[in-house]
Motif scaffolding. Structure first.
Motif, short mmCIF file in Angstrom:
data_model
loop_
_atom_site.label_atom_id
_atom_site.label_comp_id
_atom_site.label_asym_id
_atom_site.label_seq_id
_atom_site.Cartn_x
_atom_site.Cartn_y
_atom_site.Cartn_z
N PRO A 110 5.54 12.34 2.90
CA PRO A 110 5.02 12.37 1.72
C PRO A 110 6.00 11.94 0.42
N LEU A 111 5.50 11.11 -0.32
CA LEU A 111 6.68 10.57 -1.79
C LEU A 111 6.07 11.15 -2.97
N ILE A 112 7.02 11.16 -3.85
CA ILE A 112 6.56 11.25 -5.03
C ILE A 112 7.82 10.83 -5.86
N THR A 113 7.68 10.58 -7.29
CA THR A 113 8.79 10.08 -8.04
C THR A 113 9.85 11.03 -8.35
N ASP A 114 11.05 10.81 -8.32
CA ASP A 114 12.42 11.70 -8.56
C ASP A 114 12.41 11.62 -9.77
N TRP A 115 11.58 12.42 -10.68
CA TRP A 115 11.54 12.18 -12.33
C TRP A 115 13.01 11.97 -12.99
N PRO A 116 13.77 13.06 -12.64
CA PRO A 116 15.22 13.11 -13.37
C PRO A 116 16.04 11.68 -12.88
N ASN A 117 15.78 11.13 -11.93
CA ASN A 117 16.40 10.08 -11.50
C ASN A 117 15.75 8.83 -11.28
N ARG A 118 14.41 8.60 -11.81
CA ARG A 118 13.44 7.47 -11.76
C ARG A 118 14.34 6.27 -12.16
N PRO A 119 13.98 5.00 -11.50
CA PRO A 119 12.90 4.70 -10.47
C PRO A 119 12.93 5.22 -9.16
N ARG A 120 13.88 6.08 -8.92
CA ARG A 120 14.12 6.65 -7.54
C ARG A 120 12.91 7.51 -7.14
N GLN A 121 12.24 7.49 -5.76
CA GLN A 121 11.44 8.38 -5.33
C GLN A 121 12.10 9.33 -4.16
N MET A 122 11.27 10.30 -3.80
CA MET A 122 11.78 11.23 -2.84
C MET A 122 10.63 11.88 -2.02
N VAL A 123 11.21 12.30 -0.71
CA VAL A 123 10.16 13.03 -0.02
C VAL A 123 9.90 14.54 -0.62
N GLU A 150 5.62 -2.06 8.52
CA GLU A 150 4.15 -2.24 7.97
C GLU A 150 4.01 -1.11 7.11
N PRO A 151 3.76 -1.34 5.89
CA PRO A 151 3.57 -0.11 5.07
C PRO A 151 1.90 0.05 5.21
N ILE A 152 1.32 1.03 5.78
CA ILE A 152 0.09 1.45 5.77
C ILE A 152 -0.54 1.80 4.45
N THR A 153 0.42 2.47 3.77
CA THR A 153 0.26 3.05 2.23
C THR A 153 1.03 2.13 1.39
N GLY A 154 0.88 2.13 0.17
CA GLY A 154 1.75 1.24 -0.79
C GLY A 154 2.47 2.02 -1.95
N ARG A 155 3.21 3.08 -1.47
CA ARG A 155 3.90 3.77 -2.33
C ARG A 155 5.19 3.13 -2.88
N SER A 156 5.47 3.34 -4.20
CA SER A 156 6.65 2.74 -4.60
C SER A 156 8.06 3.12 -3.82
N HIS A 157 8.84 1.81 -3.53
CA HIS A 157 10.19 2.24 -2.73
C HIS A 157 9.76 2.84 -1.29
N GLN A 158 8.35 2.79 -1.04
CA GLN A 158 8.19 3.54 0.36
C GLN A 158 8.93 3.00 1.49
N LEU A 159 9.14 1.75 1.92
CA LEU A 159 10.05 1.37 3.05
C LEU A 159 11.53 1.85 2.86
N PHE A 175 19.82 2.18 -4.53
CA PHE A 175 19.33 3.31 -4.78
C PHE A 175 19.52 4.61 -3.64
N TYR A 176 19.31 4.17 -2.31
CA TYR A 176 19.10 4.91 -0.97
C TYR A 176 20.20 4.97 -0.04
N ALA A 177 21.11 3.88 -0.27
CA ALA A 177 22.12 3.62 0.89
C ALA A 177 23.25 4.40 0.58
N SER A 178 24.32 4.68 1.36
CA SER A 178 25.39 5.22 0.93
C SER A 178 26.53 4.19 0.62
N ASP A 179 27.38 4.46 -0.12
CA ASP A 179 28.44 3.13 -0.69
C ASP A 179 28.67 2.18 0.02
#
Length: 214
Positions: A110-123, A150-159, A175-179
């Motif tokens: 399950p995903l939700i917006t990481d509000w302090p760090n938006r537009p990042r999302q988080m589990v 194949e995204p079955i749902t369509g959440r922001s940044h899901q993949l 946003f999500y990969a290491s340097d």
């Protein structure tokens, strides 16, 4: 050499009186952003050629590939309902860090917006929205894997979040990969390759395909 976003109208994959399918380049917004400097986008460029074109869905700025726009309000209503009812089949190709062990599988986190760090999302297992991605390995290289997503749902940044969550961040992801993984590519290696949707006039399924450039 760095990646530069093309300044022209995105390639038109298909158009008729009801829809326009374009091949969005990486680095171009889908819709206008905040401020005068962020007005250039797929919607504005396509509307210059097709004034009745309306946005139905979006791709991340960093993602390339297929986007469909509806021509007119009736077509927009039809396509929007198809997306909401999950009648649209979307397939992406990505290059991710590391060698994925399983040939196929799914990520159900399950995903939700990481509000302090938006537009990042988080589990977030407590209040996140249900999110499901299926994957299939296409090719394993020495230090990375080419995979169909194949995204079955369509959440922001899901993949992007789902791949990071299982230890295989998408190459070039700012946003999500290491340097180290981010530095492997000047752009995000994520491409919307395939779309199947009910045509807004006939309601019959139609397929669109875009070649992966990486």
């Amino acid at each position: 050499m760095g990646y530069e976003t093309p300044m022209s109208l995105p390639p038109i994959i298909y158009s008729d009186d009801y829809l326009v399918v374009v091949d969005k380049p990486a680095g171009l917004l889908s819709v206008p952003g905040r401020g005068e400097a962020n007005q250039d986008c797929v919607a504005v460029r396509v509307q210059a050629a097709f004034p009745d074109a309306l946005i139905v869905h979006r791709l991340d700025m960093a993602t390339s590939g297929l986007m469909v726009m509806a021509r007119g309000k009736a077509a927009h209503r039809s396509l929007s309902m198809a997306f909401e009812a999950r009648q649209v089949d979307k397939r992406y190709v990505a290059v991710v860090a590391g060698r994925m062990a399983d040939d196929e599988g799914e990520v159900n986190l399950p995903l939700i917006t990481d509000w302090p760090n938006r537009p990042r999302q988080m589990v977030d297992h407590d209040i996140g929205k249900p999110s499901l991605t299926r994957y299939r390995v296409l090719e394993r290289l020495s230090d990375r894997t080419r995979v169909e997503l194949e995204p079955i749902t369509g959440r922001s940044h899901q993949l992007r979040v789902h791949m990071m969550a299982i230890g295989h961040s998408i190459v070039g992801d700012e946003f999500y990969a290491s340097d180290e993984v981010r530095a492997l590519s000047a752009r995000l290696l994520l491409h919307a390759q395939f779309l199947r949707l009910p045509h807004p006039d006939t309601q019959q399924p139609v397929d669109y395909f875009s070649e992966v450039k990486f």
